[in-house]
Design a protein around this motif. Structure first.
Motif, short mmCIF file in Angstrom:
data_model
loop_
_atom_site.label_atom_id
_atom_site.label_comp_id
_atom_site.label_asym_id
_atom_site.label_seq_id
_atom_site.Cartn_x
_atom_site.Cartn_y
_atom_site.Cartn_z
N CYS A 10 -20.05 8.36 44.03
CA CYS A 10 -19.04 9.35 43.66
C CYS A 10 -19.69 10.73 43.53
O CYS A 10 -20.79 10.85 42.98
CB CYS A 10 -18.37 8.98 42.33
N GLU A 11 -19.00 11.73 44.00
CA GLU A 11 -19.54 13.08 43.90
C GLU A 11 -19.57 13.51 42.44
O GLU A 11 -18.66 13.18 41.66
CB GLU A 11 -18.68 14.05 44.70
N PRO A 12 -20.62 14.24 42.04
CA PRO A 12 -20.66 14.75 40.66
C PRO A 12 -19.44 15.61 40.37
O PRO A 12 -18.95 16.32 41.25
CB PRO A 12 -21.96 15.58 40.64
N MET A 13 -18.94 15.52 39.16
CA MET A 13 -17.74 16.26 38.79
C MET A 13 -18.09 17.28 37.72
O MET A 13 -18.52 16.92 36.62
CB MET A 13 -16.65 15.32 38.30
N ASP A 14 -17.94 18.54 38.07
CA ASP A 14 -18.21 19.62 37.12
C ASP A 14 -16.90 19.96 36.42
O ASP A 14 -16.19 20.87 36.79
CB ASP A 14 -18.76 20.84 37.88
N ASP A 15 -16.58 19.18 35.42
CA ASP A 15 -15.32 19.33 34.71
C ASP A 15 -15.60 19.10 33.23
O ASP A 15 -15.98 18.01 32.82
CB ASP A 15 -14.30 18.32 35.23
N ALA A 16 -15.38 20.14 32.44
CA ALA A 16 -15.68 20.05 31.01
C ALA A 16 -14.89 18.94 30.34
O ALA A 16 -15.31 18.38 29.32
CB ALA A 16 -15.37 21.39 30.33
N ARG A 17 -13.74 18.57 30.91
CA ARG A 17 -12.91 17.53 30.30
C ARG A 17 -13.57 16.15 30.38
O ARG A 17 -13.17 15.24 29.65
CB ARG A 17 -11.55 17.49 30.98
N SER A 18 -14.55 16.00 31.27
CA SER A 18 -15.18 14.69 31.44
C SER A 18 -16.33 14.46 30.47
O SER A 18 -16.87 13.35 30.41
CB SER A 18 -15.69 14.55 32.88
N ALA A 19 -16.70 15.48 29.71
CA ALA A 19 -17.83 15.35 28.80
C ALA A 19 -17.56 14.29 27.74
O ALA A 19 -16.50 14.27 27.11
CB ALA A 19 -18.11 16.70 28.13
N GLY A 20 -18.53 13.41 27.57
CA GLY A 20 -18.46 12.40 26.52
C GLY A 20 -17.57 11.21 26.81
O GLY A 20 -17.39 10.35 25.94
N LEU A 21 -17.01 11.12 28.03
CA LEU A 21 -16.15 9.99 28.34
C LEU A 21 -16.98 8.74 28.59
O LEU A 21 -18.07 8.80 29.16
CB LEU A 21 -15.30 10.29 29.58
N ALA A 22 -16.47 7.59 28.19
CA ALA A 22 -17.13 6.32 28.48
C ALA A 22 -16.93 5.99 29.96
O ALA A 22 -15.81 6.03 30.46
CB ALA A 22 -16.54 5.21 27.62
N THR A 23 -18.02 5.71 30.65
CA THR A 23 -17.94 5.44 32.08
C THR A 23 -18.63 4.11 32.40
O THR A 23 -19.52 3.65 31.68
CB THR A 23 -18.61 6.55 32.91
N VAL A 24 -18.20 3.50 33.51
CA VAL A 24 -18.86 2.32 34.06
C VAL A 24 -18.95 2.51 35.56
O VAL A 24 -18.12 3.19 36.17
CB VAL A 24 -18.10 1.01 33.73
N SER A 25 -19.96 1.90 36.18
CA SER A 25 -20.15 2.06 37.62
C SER A 25 -19.46 0.98 38.43
O SER A 25 -19.31 1.11 39.64
CB SER A 25 -21.65 2.06 37.94
N CYS A 26 -19.04 -0.11 37.77
CA CYS A 26 -18.31 -1.17 38.46
C CYS A 26 -17.67 -2.06 37.40
O CYS A 26 -17.98 -1.94 36.20
CB CYS A 26 -19.21 -1.98 39.39
#
Length: 237
Positions: A208-224
């Protein structure tokens, strides 16, 4: 999503397209199957509209008909009807043409970990499909693992509207704080679900392309989804 909040989770809602399978190749295969059918059944339309032109007609209808833009099935139906009509073929063929497209649209290639991960998740949580698209989870091999499905087409509004998330919670007989939503889209899935009071994991697959979006800061993420099952403490095997 914090480790402390995991015990609160009683069910999971899942996006479908680009979460359980890549959608672009599925749609392209379906469009090829549709055009091959038109070549035989509506040759004037096939000659006037190649795959790209049919897609452009679909996009045109979605833009001009905001009243049906949330309903991908109706948009596709209408765009086929107009293409047939404009080409001098029978517009009544649009229904059969759509069924050809829709059947091929469900010839899906799951992401590699999905089948096993869904089995693991379903062993602990009720699963509900929650999609803005028109995929029917019951027509896929994953159908038996899902308790239900809600689509923007059937419900009348789509993500990120809080009402569709709350409807999923209602059908699960749970409060939003007891439901985890997982999807690939920051706006539609993650922020929409969070604003509706659900917990979220943002699915960010490798590549996935990096996302420069302040709204994404601190979100819980998983790769699959395998990682999701691991994070939720569901044993493999």
């Amino acid at each position: 999503m914090t480790p402390e909040s995991i015990p609160l989770i009683k069910a999971i809602t899942l996006d479908l397209d680009d979460t359980l399978w890549p959608i672009a190749p599925a749609i392209y295969r379906a469009e090829l199957a549709l055009h091959a059918w038109l070549t035989v059944q509506a040759p004037k339309t096939a000659q006037a509209f190649d795959v790209a032109a049919l897609r452009a007609k679909r996009d045109e209808v979605a833009l001009k008909r905001p009243d049906i833009a949330h309903d991908f099935t109706q948009v596709r139906h209408e765009s086929l009807r107009l293409a047939l009509l404009e080409s001098g073929d029978d517009p009544a063929l649009s229904r059969e043409a759509f069924e050809v497209f829709f059947a091929a649209r469900h010839e899906l290639e799951l992401y590699p970990e999905v089948e096993d991960a869904i089995r693991r998740l379903a062993s602990r949580y009720p699963l509900m499909a929650l999609s803005n698209g028109n995929a029917d989870i019951a027509r896929t091999m994953l159908g038996p693992w899902f308790r239900g499905a809600i689509s923007a087409r059937a419900f009348g509004v789509g993500k990120p509207d809080a009402r569709i998330f709350h409807e999923a919670c209602r059908r699960l007989s749970l409060e939003p704080v007891q439901v985890l939503h997982v999807g690939d889209d920051l706006e539609l899935d993650v922020l929409g679900a969070r604003n509706a009071g659900l917990h979220t994991f943002w699915l960010r697959r490798e590549g996935c392309e990096p996302m420069d979006d302040a709204r994404s800061a601190g979100l819980a993420t998983v790769s699959c989804l395998r990682t999701l099952a691991d994070r939720l403490g569901i044993p493999a095997g």
